[in-house]
Design an enzyme around this catalytic site. Structure first.
Site, PDB file in Angstrom:
ATOM      1  CG  HIS A 166      -2.030  -0.963   1.189  1.00  0.00           C
ATOM      2  ND1 HIS A 166      -2.840  -1.115   0.081  1.00  0.00           N
ATOM      3  CD2 HIS A 166      -2.492  -1.843   2.123  1.00  0.00           C
ATOM      4  CE1 HIS A 166      -3.751  -2.044   0.340  1.00  0.00           C
ATOM      5  NE2 HIS A 166      -3.554  -2.500   1.548  1.00  0.00           N
ATOM      6  NE  ARG A 190     -14.050   0.590  -5.044  1.00  0.00           N
ATOM      7  CZ  ARG A 190     -14.539  -0.147  -4.056  1.00  0.00           C
ATOM      8  NH1 ARG A 190     -13.753  -0.450  -3.023  1.00  0.00           N
ATOM      9  NH2 ARG A 190     -15.776  -0.601  -4.091  1.00  0.00           N
ATOM     10  CE1 TYR A 253     -12.546  -3.472  -7.129  1.00  0.00           C
ATOM     11  CE2 TYR A 253     -14.478  -2.108  -7.508  1.00  0.00           C
ATOM     12  CZ  TYR A 253     -13.898  -3.241  -6.975  1.00  0.00           C
ATOM     13  OH  TYR A 253     -14.674  -4.148  -6.290  1.00  0.00           O
ATOM     14  CE  LYS A 322     -24.143  -3.097  -0.383  1.00  0.00           C
ATOM     15  NZ  LYS A 322     -25.053  -1.939  -0.589  1.00  0.00           N
TER      16      LYS A 322
END
Length: 355
Positions: A166, A190, A253, A322
């Site tokens: 990261h 994203r 993404y 999700k």
């Protein structure tokens, strides 16, 4: 009191070949089980550097600002050690997956591992590592290993090595950051509104139950969230990709969501393992997409049980929520979304990067 390191692991899977090469990356947990763990290295030599870093507290998490980027205090010494020679890249065969948190890391880990390891571990195999291990047990997070003083374990992994981070590009070892090491980097970004909401849910499910969305939102807007400023993090990899697209592959993404099969083919070409006609005819790409789908990953026992982390344990199931685009609209007002978009447009202006 620290957690028990996650690298004392169960056996299984293919051990590394004696010549140091493998048909593809070996699942990290399997490789460590075959080669053995390493003793924790002392990190005290980084204390002076870390103590001089600016500090802040986000909710109950202590943060440090390392060369302009906010990292968890628990990871700060490891980040310094990794950058200053703790991680030694190899001339060929290293692939590093990079991202801001909650930007598709787990999915990219699965897709890249399944793609690169497909000849040693066919995606349709019932004993595929991703059917029995969490993706983070297949692809090691360097930040976590070095925070535990166990970064040397990656030196024992067979080539090709597949790892993730990261950290911003400038926080990586100099030869990785400047491209002279030969290490290939795959970066995924994203929509930060969705990443923000995902981070909020993730932290609430892992001990910060009273964390407010507003607090998380403010940290993204003012650049003090973990990995932030997010715009600088993305720009470093974006610029490197534009300068040398053969070294840094920049993914979005939302595009991976729209065309996962196309992404798998792009990943394979980028790492020098394009799919053959025979593989295409046999449905290898579709098998990888199915294996790495959110539904498939979520259904695996390894992703419904267990946890991992440094000082704070993150449950495996919390990595799978999700996985969609646009969920921010269920949690944030249009005005909040526009404000964050405006900040990013301003910070990214002139770069060519549009989220």
């Amino acid at each position: 009191m620290t957690n028990t390191p996650e690298v004392v692991l169960a056996s299984g899977g293919a051990p590394p070949r004696h010549d140091g090469r493998a048909a593809g990356p070996v699942a990290f947990k399997d490789a460590v089980a075959a080669t053995g763990d390493v003793d924790a290295a002392p990190l005290e030599q980084s204390d002076a550097v870390v103590s001089a870093m600016p500090a802040r507290v986000f909710h109950s998490l202590k943060m440090r600002q390392n060369q302009g980027y906010w990292v968890l205090d628990a990871w700060a010494r490891g980040a310094v050690a990794m950058q200053r020679g703790g991680f030694v890249p190899r001339a060929a065969g290293d692939v590093l997956l990079a991202s801001l948190p909650k930007s598709g890391t787990t999915w990219l880990n699965a897709l890249a591992f399944a793609t690169m390891a497909r000849r040693a571990s066919p995606p349709a195999s019932p004993d595929h590592p991703l059917r029995r291990l969490n993706p983070h047990d297949c692809v090691p997070l360097l930040d976590r290993l070095f925070a535990l003083g166990r970064g040397a374990v990656v030196d024992e992994l067979p080539s090709p090595r597949l790892m993730c981070t990261h950290m911003a590009l400038s926080l990586l070892p100099p030869t990785v950051a400047d491209g002279t090491s030969g290490c290939k980097i795959i970066y995924i970004c994203r929509d930060q509104k969705d990443a923000l909401v995902s981070m909020w849910h993730f932290l609430k499910r892992n001990g910060l139950q009273d964390l407010s969305l507003q607090e998380t939102y403010d940290s993204f807007c003012d650049g003090t969230c973990f990995g932030g400023p997010v715009w600088d993090h993305m720009l470093e990899y974006w610029k490197a990709s534009n300068e040398d697209p053969a070294r840094v592959l920049f993914l979005r993404y939302e595009q991976v969501l729209q065309d996962p099969a196309g992404t798998v083919r792009e990943l394979a070409r980028f790492v020098g393992q394009p799919f053959t006609g025979a593989e295409e005819d046999a449905g290898a790409v579709a098998d990888i997409v199915e294996l790495c789908s959110l539904e498939s990953l979520r259904s695996q026992r390894a992703n419904r049980e267990g946890a991992q982390g440094v000082f704070v344990k993150f449950s495996h199931e919390s990595y799978f929520r999700k996985g969609v685009a646009g969920d921010w609209m269920s949690h944030m007002s249009p005005e909040m979304g526009e404000r964050l978009d405006a900040i990013l447009r301003d910070r990214l202006d002139g770069s060519g990067l549009v989220l």
